[in-house]
Design a protein around this motif. Structure first.
Motif, PDB file in Angstrom:
ATOM      1  N   ASP A 249       0.830  -1.207   0.000  1.00 43.26           N
ATOM      2  CA  ASP A 249       0.000   0.000   0.000  1.00 43.26           C
ATOM      3  C   ASP A 249       0.864   1.257   0.000  1.00 43.26           C
ATOM      4  N   GLU A 250       2.106   1.131   0.459  1.00 43.13           N
ATOM      5  CA  GLU A 250       3.030   2.266   0.413  1.00 43.13           C
ATOM      6  C   GLU A 250       4.232   1.950  -0.485  1.00 43.13           C
ATOM      7  N   PHE A 251       3.971   1.133  -1.495  1.00 45.26           N
ATOM      8  CA  PHE A 251       5.020   0.779  -2.447  1.00 45.26           C
ATOM      9  C   PHE A 251       5.600   2.014  -3.125  1.00 45.26           C
ATOM     10  N   ALA A 252       4.726   2.967  -3.466  1.00 44.01           N
ATOM     11  CA  ALA A 252       5.199   4.184  -4.132  1.00 44.01           C
ATOM     12  C   ALA A 252       6.132   4.985  -3.238  1.00 44.01           C
ATOM     13  N   LEU A 253       5.868   4.977  -1.934  1.00 48.28           N
ATOM     14  CA  LEU A 253       6.735   5.682  -0.987  1.00 48.28           C
ATOM     15  C   LEU A 253       8.125   5.054  -0.988  1.00 48.28           C
ATOM     16  N   VAL A 254       8.181   3.730  -0.971  1.00 54.10           N
ATOM     17  CA  VAL A 254       9.465   3.034  -0.996  1.00 54.10           C
ATOM     18  C   VAL A 254      10.170   3.277  -2.327  1.00 54.10           C
ATOM     19  N   LEU A 255       9.411   3.282  -3.418  1.00 55.50           N
ATOM     20  CA  LEU A 255       9.989   3.454  -4.749  1.00 55.50           C
ATOM     21  C   LEU A 255      10.579   4.848  -4.930  1.00 55.50           C
ATOM     22  N   HIS A 256       9.839   5.868  -4.488  1.00 53.66           N
ATOM     23  CA  HIS A 256      10.271   7.255  -4.690  1.00 53.66           C
ATOM     24  C   HIS A 256      11.051   7.827  -3.501  1.00 53.66           C
ATOM     25  N   LEU A 257      11.043   7.086  -2.384  1.00 54.06           N
ATOM     26  CA  LEU A 257      11.705   7.546  -1.152  1.00 54.06           C
ATOM     27  C   LEU A 257      11.192   8.915  -0.709  1.00 54.06           C
ATOM     28  N   GLU A 258       9.898   9.123  -0.873  1.00 55.81           N
ATOM     29  CA  GLU A 258       9.228  10.311  -0.364  1.00 55.81           C
ATOM     30  C   GLU A 258       7.734  10.015  -0.249  1.00 55.81           C
ATOM     31  N   ASP A 259       7.054  10.823   0.556  1.00 57.73           N
ATOM     32  CA  ASP A 259       5.640  10.579   0.824  1.00 57.73           C
ATOM     33  C   ASP A 259       4.796  11.048  -0.352  1.00 57.73           C
ATOM     34  N   VAL A 260       4.448  10.104  -1.229  1.00 61.53           N
ATOM     35  CA  VAL A 260       3.635  10.420  -2.410  1.00 61.53           C
ATOM     36  C   VAL A 260       2.301   9.676  -2.328  1.00 61.53           C
ATOM     37  N   TYR A 261       1.847   9.412  -1.105  1.00 59.29           N
ATOM     38  CA  TYR A 261       0.684   8.541  -0.894  1.00 59.29           C
ATOM     39  C   TYR A 261      -0.544   8.998  -1.663  1.00 59.29           C
ATOM     40  N   TRP A 262      -0.835  10.320  -1.614  1.00 61.41           N
ATOM     41  CA  TRP A 262      -2.034  10.826  -2.279  1.00 61.41           C
ATOM     42  C   TRP A 262      -1.733  11.526  -3.600  1.00 61.41           C
ATOM     43  N   SER A 263      -0.495  11.482  -4.048  1.00 61.29           N
ATOM     44  CA  SER A 263      -0.142  12.128  -5.309  1.00 61.29           C
ATOM     45  C   SER A 263      -0.392  11.164  -6.469  1.00 61.29           C
ATOM     46  N   GLN A 264      -0.167  11.652  -7.687  1.00 61.25           N
ATOM     47  CA  GLN A 264      -0.356  10.811  -8.861  1.00 61.25           C
ATOM     48  C   GLN A 264       0.562   9.588  -8.812  1.00 61.25           C
ATOM     49  N   GLN A 265       1.796   9.780  -8.293  1.00 61.74           N
ATOM     50  CA  GLN A 265       2.714   8.642  -8.193  1.00 61.74           C
ATOM     51  C   GLN A 265       2.187   7.568  -7.249  1.00 61.74           C
ATOM     52  N   GLY A 266       1.304   7.959  -6.341  1.00 58.01           N
ATOM     53  CA  GLY A 266       0.762   7.009  -5.384  1.00 58.01           C
ATOM     54  C   GLY A 266      -0.076   5.913  -6.015  1.00 58.01           C
ATOM     55  N   ARG A 267      -0.498   6.120  -7.255  1.00 57.68           N
ATOM     56  CA  ARG A 267      -1.271   5.079  -7.941  1.00 57.68           C
ATOM     57  C   ARG A 267      -0.442   3.824  -8.169  1.00 57.68           C
ATOM     58  N   THR A 268       0.883   3.987  -8.176  1.00 54.41           N
ATOM     59  CA  THR A 268       1.757   2.828  -8.346  1.00 54.41           C
ATOM     60  C   THR A 268       1.513   1.806  -7.247  1.00 54.41           C
ATOM     61  N   SER A 269       1.225   2.278  -6.047  1.00 55.87           N
ATOM     62  CA  SER A 269       0.949   1.371  -4.931  1.00 55.87           C
ATOM     63  C   SER A 269      -0.292   0.535  -5.204  1.00 55.87           C
ATOM     64  N   ILE A 270      -1.320   1.169  -5.741  1.00 52.65           N
ATOM     65  CA  ILE A 270      -2.565   0.441  -6.015  1.00 52.65           C
ATOM     66  C   ILE A 270      -2.346  -0.581  -7.112  1.00 52.65           C
ATOM     67  N   ASP A 271      -1.557  -0.220  -8.126  1.00 48.61           N
ATOM     68  CA  ASP A 271      -1.224  -1.181  -9.177  1.00 48.61           C
ATOM     69  C   ASP A 271      -0.521  -2.392  -8.574  1.00 48.61           C
ATOM     70  N   ALA A 272       0.428  -2.141  -7.678  1.00 41.03           N
ATOM     71  CA  ALA A 272       1.176  -3.239  -7.047  1.00 41.03           C
ATOM     72  C   ALA A 272       0.248  -4.137  -6.234  1.00 41.03           C
ATOM     73  N   VAL A 273      -0.683  -3.524  -5.499  1.00 34.53           N
ATOM     74  CA  VAL A 273      -1.640  -4.297  -4.700  1.00 34.53           C
ATOM     75  C   VAL A 273      -2.532  -5.142  -5.599  1.00 34.53           C
ATOM     76  N   PHE A 274      -3.055  -4.551  -6.672  1.00 35.90           N
ATOM     77  CA  PHE A 274      -3.941  -5.278  -7.573  1.00 35.90           C
ATOM     78  C   PHE A 274      -3.227  -6.469  -8.209  1.00 35.90           C
TER      79      PHE A 274
END
Length: 254
Positions: free
Chosen positions: A101-126
């Motif tokens: 759920d916070e894959f994008a945070l680990v990938l970008h090493l910054e808090d992008v939870y609600w940003s456009q980059q945060g969709r990467t986390s949902i893709d990973a979960v799906f």
């Protein structure tokens, strides 16, 4: 339904996988509800974990759960512990969901939870959930089931290994063409990677950068296909993501 569950899940030894799947799904839904409640500043909902002002992201809790459950599986590897296996599998599923759920945070090493980059986390979960469901149903990638490699004779071994190499080679090509879902699910349904490897790449994929730079007609075809076929699918995917996970915008706070 009970008979199907018994024969398909329990008797085949896939009960721990089932608990992993349930733990994964329940954990993801809970954490998304929690973060949406926190974002909406609902007064009665517990907020972020911030001891001493430090915001501890839930990926940390997920990592701890995965480590504990992994250690438990190794420690009990030589023991017959069906109940413990199910508990540890559920714990691993919960931890995996919190991490992805916070894959994008680990990938970008910054808090992008609600940003456009945060969709990467949902893709990973799906993707992870879809693959888990396939394993629970007994569908495995070629090469991970008994009988995939024929050991009767050198010719048959060579043929089996060549078939596996071809399949995974096509999967790599499909992934390089920017077709992540097709490439991963194609390991379970080979026809998908055959089609994915043959068809034109997505215009922003590594394959397009490497092979279409001096082939403008090919790049133009890729762009047209992206607009005609991929864009509507992407919009539908984004609507599904935001229905489940909340609306993404440029606000990176969580």
């Amino acid at each position: 339904m009970t008979h199907w569950f018994t024969t398909t899940i329990v008797e085949t030894g896939r009960l721990p996988l089932f608990f992993l799947m349930i733990g994964f799904a329940a954990s993801f839904l809970f954490i998304r509800i929690s973060t949406r409640m926190i974002r909406a500043e609902v007064s009665w909902w517990p907020g972020n974990v911030t001891p001493g002002g430090l915001h501890i992201h839930h990926v940390v809790f997920g990592l701890v759960m995965m480590l504990v459950s992994g250690f438990g599986f190794i420690a009990l590897a030589n023991e017959h512990t069906p109940v413990a296996n199910c508990v540890l599998a559920a714990l691993f599923g919960i931890g995996s969901a919190l991490v992805l759920d916070e894959f994008a945070l680990v990938l970008h090493l910054e808090d992008v939870y609600w940003s456009q980059q945060g969709r990467t986390s949902i893709d990973a979960v799906f993707v992870a959930f879809a693959i888990t469901v396939l394993f629970v149903l007994g569908v495995h990638p070629l090469g991970l089931t008994d009988g995939d490699i024929d050991t009767d004779g050198g010719v048959m071994v060579a043929a089996s290994v060549s078939l596996l190499a071809l399949q995974y080679g096509l999967a790599v090509i499909t992934l390089l063409k920017g077709k992540v879902w097709t490439g991963l699910l194609g390991l379970f349904v080979p026809i998908l990677i055959i089609v994915g490897a043959i068809r034109v790449a997505r215009p922003v994929s590594p394959w397009a950068r490497w092979h279409y730079a001096d082939r403008p007609k090919k790049q133009h075809r890729a762009v047209l296909r992206e607009k005609k076929y991929r864009a509507p699918i992407s919009r539908a995917k984004i609507r599904t993501q935001e229905f489940i996970a909340g609306r993404f915008d440029t606000d990176s706070s969580s």
